[in-house]
Scaffold this active site. Sequence first.
Site, PDB file in Angstrom:
ATOM      1  N   GLU A  50       3.821  -2.436  22.874  1.00  0.00           N
ATOM      2  CA  GLU A  50       3.296  -1.074  22.945  1.00  0.00           C
ATOM      3  C   GLU A  50       1.857  -1.077  23.439  1.00  0.00           C
ATOM      4  O   GLU A  50       1.084  -1.989  23.140  1.00  0.00           O
ATOM      5  CB  GLU A  50       3.315  -0.418  21.556  1.00  0.00           C
TER       6      GLU A  50
ATOM      7  N   HIS B 251       8.494   4.013  17.576  1.00  0.00           N
ATOM      8  CA  HIS B 251       7.325   4.242  16.715  1.00  0.00           C
ATOM      9  C   HIS B 251       7.367   5.658  16.112  1.00  0.00           C
ATOM     10  O   HIS B 251       6.403   6.419  16.199  1.00  0.00           O
ATOM     11  CB  HIS B 251       6.032   4.043  17.508  1.00  0.00           C
TER      12      HIS B 251
ATOM     13  N   GLY C 273       0.835  -1.185   0.000  1.00  0.00           N
ATOM     14  CA  GLY C 273       0.000   0.000   0.000  1.00  0.00           C
ATOM     15  C   GLY C 273       0.872   1.238   0.000  1.00  0.00           C
ATOM     16  O   GLY C 273       1.966   1.254  -0.579  1.00  0.00           O
TER      17      GLY C 273
ATOM     18  N   THR D  47       8.204  -1.516  10.292  1.00  0.00           N
ATOM     19  CA  THR D  47       7.727  -0.158  10.584  1.00  0.00           C
ATOM     20  C   THR D  47       6.197  -0.138  10.535  1.00  0.00           C
ATOM     21  O   THR D  47       5.595   0.924  10.402  1.00  0.00           O
ATOM     22  CB  THR D  47       8.292   0.848   9.557  1.00  0.00           C
ATOM     23  N   ALA D  48       5.573  -1.317  10.654  1.00  0.00           N
ATOM     24  CA  ALA D  48       4.111  -1.424  10.540  1.00  0.00           C
ATOM     25  C   ALA D  48       3.475  -1.364  11.926  1.00  0.00           C
ATOM     26  O   ALA D  48       3.270  -0.286  12.476  1.00  0.00           O
ATOM     27  CB  ALA D  48       3.740  -2.708   9.804  1.00  0.00           C
ATOM     28  N   ARG D  49       3.199  -2.528  12.513  1.00  0.00           N
ATOM     29  CA  ARG D  49       2.618  -2.598  13.848  1.00  0.00           C
ATOM     30  C   ARG D  49       3.329  -3.689  14.647  1.00  0.00           C
ATOM     31  O   ARG D  49       3.629  -4.769  14.131  1.00  0.00           O
ATOM     32  CB  ARG D  49       1.110  -2.905  13.778  1.00  0.00           C
TER      33      ARG D  49
END
Length: 328
Positions: free
Chosen positions: A256, A296, A148, A225-227
Amino acid sequence: MIILHADTNHPTLMKKLEEAGHHNIEGYEQTREETLQNQHLYDGIVIRSRYKIDREFIDAAPNLKFIARVGAGLESIDVDYAEERGIKLFSAPEGNRNAVGEHSLGMLLSLFNRLNKADKEVREGLWQREENRGVELDGKTVGLIGYGNMGKAFAKKLKGFDVDVIFYDIKDGITDENARQVGYEEFFEKADVVSLHVPWTEETDQMFNREFIGKFKKPFWFINTARGKNVVTADLVEALKEGKVLGAGLDVLEYEKSSFESLFSNPNNVAVRAADPVPEALRELMFMPHTILSPHVAGWTVESHERLAEVIADKIIAEFGEGDAKKE
């Protein structure tokens, strides 16, 4: 429209909405409970990640026309229920995709060239050249999971290198000039680098686990670098120990809080203390020399701060037009 701003953002956001004739209410100090009591007053709410917008919250807002999140994902919102109620949802992945692409590349090059490790050693008086011999990116196959906004931005950044960029995505036919789409079998066979660019959903929750890692035909470098909750940290740590994963750059962590604003329940957002219940896997990860961690912030640049605000404001105005103040 009367729009509640639950979090601080770049001033461009409120300025553009005000110029379009909408009324901004600053609710930065309001608790979630205080906001709930007054939700009937608002036509829209703009948030980052301070609290969840769930069914209870939506039910308390009979006049709510939209929810806008100044960020890429909508995990903190009950999307299905909001859509069922006819509430428009806005996010802004276009606003920080460039920042994420640059951060991903920076992490990868730092890992390949052992920059963090070498920097620490030199500061300690160590001059270890052979132990810090780097690896070149040229000639490698970089595999992206998810193509995406973020995946495409990273692929674009890689265009200046002599690399083969491949990707796997559940959507078909989205190959472009920067990367080619492959099936999982080819992905597992060829990838030298694996970078996650997927949202956190039921399907992607803990997708990067022992079984997934075991499908790769050769050791690889890993970037996320997503979740954080896409990854089982204990399985990643084990793979790093065994050499199945050569190094990892993680901007997000499994542990997190759901708001993405802090680690665990630390109220003052200070460094992890001895009293905090730090999982063993995270403790090990923190002291591995072939890992890079950041809090993050991949999409958290000076430029993206303003760009995110502009994108959200433009989307709201495009959907709802001018407000009452402009029409008067």
